[in-house]
Enzyme design. Structure first.
Site, PDB file in Angstrom:
ATOM      1  N   GLY A  57       0.877  -1.225  -0.079  1.00 31.61           N
ATOM      2  CA  GLY A  57      -0.065   0.127  -0.038  1.00 31.61           C
ATOM      3  C   GLY A  57       0.765   1.304  -0.219  1.00 31.61           C
ATOM      4  O   GLY A  57       2.082   1.217   0.668  1.00 31.61           O
ATOM      5  N   ARG A 107      14.077   9.578  -2.979  1.00 32.08           N
ATOM      6  CA  ARG A 107      14.901  10.594  -3.286  1.00 32.08           C
ATOM      7  C   ARG A 107      16.209  10.739  -2.383  1.00 32.08           C
ATOM      8  O   ARG A 107      17.325  10.707  -2.768  1.00 32.08           O
ATOM      9  CB  ARG A 107      14.163  11.895  -2.709  1.00 32.08           C
ATOM     10  CG  ARG A 107      15.067  13.132  -2.842  1.00 32.08           C
ATOM     11  CD  ARG A 107      14.062  14.308  -2.471  1.00 32.08           C
ATOM     12  NE  ARG A 107      14.840  15.825  -2.473  1.00 32.08           N
ATOM     13  CZ  ARG A 107      15.536  16.205  -1.353  1.00 32.08           C
ATOM     14  NH1 ARG A 107      15.237  15.689  -0.388  1.00 32.08           N
ATOM     15  NH2 ARG A 107      16.033  17.437  -1.551  1.00 32.08           N
ATOM     16  N   ALA A 108      16.041  10.217  -0.981  1.00 30.67           N
ATOM     17  CA  ALA A 108      17.176  10.102  -0.108  1.00 30.67           C
ATOM     18  C   ALA A 108      17.904   8.916  -0.414  1.00 30.67           C
ATOM     19  O   ALA A 108      19.205   9.056  -0.136  1.00 30.67           O
ATOM     20  CB  ALA A 108      16.674   9.839   1.347  1.00 30.67           C
ATOM     21  N   ARG A 121       0.125  -5.222  -6.811  1.00 36.79           N
ATOM     22  CA  ARG A 121      -0.022  -6.598  -6.116  1.00 36.79           C
ATOM     23  C   ARG A 121       0.759  -7.463  -7.228  1.00 36.79           C
ATOM     24  O   ARG A 121       0.646  -7.306  -8.356  1.00 36.79           O
ATOM     25  CB  ARG A 121      -1.313  -6.825  -6.034  1.00 36.79           C
ATOM     26  CG  ARG A 121      -2.176  -6.313  -4.843  1.00 36.79           C
ATOM     27  CD  ARG A 121      -3.251  -6.865  -4.275  1.00 36.79           C
ATOM     28  NE  ARG A 121      -4.071  -6.298  -3.427  1.00 36.79           N
ATOM     29  CZ  ARG A 121      -3.759  -6.072  -2.189  1.00 36.79           C
ATOM     30  NH1 ARG A 121      -2.800  -7.106  -1.656  1.00 36.79           N
ATOM     31  NH2 ARG A 121      -4.191  -5.424  -1.271  1.00 36.79           N
ATOM     32  N   ASP A 153       4.956  -4.713   5.993  1.00 33.70           N
ATOM     33  CA  ASP A 153       5.228  -6.166   6.554  1.00 33.70           C
ATOM     34  C   ASP A 153       5.129  -7.426   5.418  1.00 33.70           C
ATOM     35  O   ASP A 153       5.961  -8.102   5.353  1.00 33.70           O
ATOM     36  CB  ASP A 153       4.426  -6.726   7.629  1.00 33.70           C
ATOM     37  CG  ASP A 153       3.002  -6.699   7.576  1.00 33.70           C
ATOM     38  OD1 ASP A 153       2.591  -6.087   6.180  1.00 33.70           O
ATOM     39  OD2 ASP A 153       2.013  -7.362   8.146  1.00 33.70           O
ATOM     40  N   THR A 157       4.375   2.329   5.944  1.00 32.66           N
ATOM     41  CA  THR A 157       2.978   2.120   6.037  1.00 32.66           C
ATOM     42  C   THR A 157       2.289   3.046   6.940  1.00 32.66           C
ATOM     43  O   THR A 157       2.774   3.427   8.118  1.00 32.66           O
ATOM     44  CB  THR A 157       2.906   0.488   6.515  1.00 32.66           C
ATOM     45  OG1 THR A 157       1.391   0.440   6.885  1.00 32.66           O
ATOM     46  CG2 THR A 157       3.792   0.422   7.797  1.00 32.66           C
ATOM     47  N   ASP A 181      -0.074   2.523   8.830  1.00 33.84           N
ATOM     48  CA  ASP A 181      -0.577   1.789   9.925  1.00 33.84           C
ATOM     49  C   ASP A 181       0.308   1.772  11.082  1.00 33.84           C
ATOM     50  O   ASP A 181      -0.208   1.277  12.289  1.00 33.84           O
ATOM     51  CB  ASP A 181      -0.984  -0.056   9.514  1.00 33.84           C
ATOM     52  CG  ASP A 181      -2.114   0.020   8.732  1.00 33.84           C
ATOM     53  OD1 ASP A 181      -2.869   0.787   8.702  1.00 33.84           O
ATOM     54  OD2 ASP A 181      -2.046  -0.859   7.785  1.00 33.84           O
ATOM     55  N   ASP A 239       2.572  -0.237  11.999  1.00 41.80           N
ATOM     56  CA  ASP A 239       2.324  -1.571  12.885  1.00 41.80           C
ATOM     57  C   ASP A 239       3.833  -2.388  12.711  1.00 41.80           C
ATOM     58  O   ASP A 239       3.588  -3.664  13.068  1.00 41.80           O
ATOM     59  CB  ASP A 239       1.298  -2.505  12.323  1.00 41.80           C
ATOM     60  CG  ASP A 239       1.273  -2.484  10.821  1.00 41.80           C
ATOM     61  OD1 ASP A 239       2.217  -1.992  10.002  1.00 41.80           O
ATOM     62  OD2 ASP A 239       0.511  -3.348  10.289  1.00 41.80           O
ATOM     63  N   MET A 255      -8.649   3.760   9.027  1.00 39.21           N
ATOM     64  CA  MET A 255      -7.981   2.518   8.628  1.00 39.21           C
ATOM     65  C   MET A 255      -7.260   1.876   9.872  1.00 39.21           C
ATOM     66  O   MET A 255      -6.858   2.639  10.806  1.00 39.21           O
ATOM     67  CB  MET A 255      -6.930   2.907   7.601  1.00 39.21           C
ATOM     68  CG  MET A 255      -7.585   2.941   6.491  1.00 39.21           C
ATOM     69  SD  MET A 255      -6.415   2.985   5.017  1.00 39.21           S
ATOM     70  CE  MET A 255      -7.252   2.753   3.456  1.00 39.21           C
ATOM     71  N   ARG A 275      -6.630  -2.419  10.001  1.00 38.99           N
ATOM     72  CA  ARG A 275      -7.237  -3.733   9.938  1.00 38.99           C
ATOM     73  C   ARG A 275      -6.701  -4.486  11.101  1.00 38.99           C
ATOM     74  O   ARG A 275      -7.575  -5.191  11.700  1.00 38.99           O
ATOM     75  CB  ARG A 275      -6.904  -4.533   8.451  1.00 38.99           C
ATOM     76  CG  ARG A 275      -7.552  -5.794   8.264  1.00 38.99           C
ATOM     77  CD  ARG A 275      -7.121  -6.285   7.079  1.00 38.99           C
ATOM     78  NE  ARG A 275      -5.649  -6.457   6.942  1.00 38.99           N
ATOM     79  CZ  ARG A 275      -5.049  -6.685   5.676  1.00 38.99           C
ATOM     80  NH1 ARG A 275      -5.819  -6.530   4.483  1.00 38.99           N
ATOM     81  NH2 ARG A 275      -3.594  -6.599   5.839  1.00 38.99           N
TER      82      ARG A 275
END
Length: 322
Positions: free
Chosen positions: A11, A21-22, A72, A103, A126, A128, A130, A170, A172
């Site tokens: 995502g 860029r870095a 994907r 992940d 991400t 999230d 997480d 968001m 999940r």
């Protein structure tokens, strides 16, 4: 001159372009060549790439999404697909691969590294937040601010009409966005995947809030909460709060978009540079992250398949402040 490949996967998240860029500009400074792959692992398998230099990444630090694109790729999930990807890398003399993603991307990168002896470095990107191994991931701060801005606007109309709003954000498998935007937006209740949701307790808490304050109420729900999200929660609560106009607002993918905040741009720049330096220092199969405001290197295999803990002190604070 050694060559580094780079791609974005999974995502999209605001700040991916800043990280790219870095990587490019740090690699140039350190004497590496950079090959950029488009459309993630799909582009890697298909050999969709081009060599890039410092001028190719001008004027992208402020852009959301990813100019390298993402996609994907079911083929990469197979050994045959990863063998094709490895062949492309070896044919082009690419000894190191930097993956900017989450992940699932790191899991795929680990398999590629183990099966074909390719050096892989991960940069956590991400919304999230997480991933184990970094206090914050690229895109998280921007997503927080986007969700908070939306919640502030929803609060205005909720108060104007004495409405009960259920706002789904968001998350999940992780409630980081819901927890912090809920506190920042003054939500009366925050529902997360990490904490048990008792529907009777939800009813009781909302009754107490509405009775005491005699005004609208706002509930922030992570999409992965065990109630099934805001829509299903509304079905369970509607009869109990029929005197209030109940509304459901699902923020959805708007949280992924927009230019990255200053915080995300700086984070992405630090991690992009750290990834190149990790290669220079001989690291492989690791993720570069930020822990206590310092660069930390974590084995890739430790970053996926595990749940990163939320700050439960913040959860208790949210209950005090509602």
């Amino acid at each position: 001159m050694k060559t580094i490949g780079v791609l974005t996967s999974g995502g999209d998240s605001p700040g991916m372009n800043a990280a790219f860029r870095a990587v490019v500009r740090t690699a140039f400074t350190e004497g590496f060549e950079i090959v950029a792959f488009r459309h993630g692992f799909k582009g890697l398998i298909e050999g969709n790439f081009k060599k890039v230099g410092p001028t190719d990444v001008s004027n992208i630090i402020q852009r959301g999404g990813t100019i390298l694109k993402s996609a994907r790729c079911d083929e990469f999930r197979t050994e045959e697909g990863r063998a094709k990807a490895a062949e492309v890398l070896k044919d082009e003399g690419i000894e190191n691969l930097i993956i900017i993603g989450g992940d699932g991307s790191f899991q795929g990168g680990t398999l590629l590294a183990n099966e074909h002896d390719i050096s892989v470095i991960g940069i956590p990107a991400t919304i999230d937040n997480d991933l184990v191994g970094s206090d914050e991931t690229i895109g998280y701060d921007t997503a927080l601010n986007t969700a908070m801005d939306a919640i502030d606007k929803i609060r205005d109309t909720a108060d104007a009409h004495d409405r009960l709003f259920l706002v789904e954000v968001m998350g999940r498998d992780a409630g980081f966005i819901a927890l912090e935007t809920g506190i920042a937006g003054g939500a009366e209740l925050i529902l997360l995947p990490e904490s048990m949701t008792n529907i009777d307790e939800v009813r009781s808490s909302l009754n107490d809030v509405l009775k005491e304050q005699r005004r609208s109420s706002l509930v922030v729900v992570a999409e992965g909460d065990e109630t099934g999200g805001a829509l299903k929660l509304s079905e369970k609560l509607r009869d109990d709060f029929s005197k209030y106009e109940m509304r459901v607002c699902i923020l959805g993918h708007v949280q992924r978009g927009g230019g990255p905040t200053a915080r995300d741009r700086v984070l992405a720049s630090r991690l992009g540079a750290a990834a190149v330096k990790a290669i220079k220092d001989g690291h492989s199969k690791v993720m570069v992250g930020i822990v206590n405001n310092r660069i930390k290197i974590t084995p890739l295999k430790m970053t996926f398949g595990k749940r990163k803990d939320i700050n439960f002190e913040l959860l208790e604070l949210s209950k005090t402040l509602r």
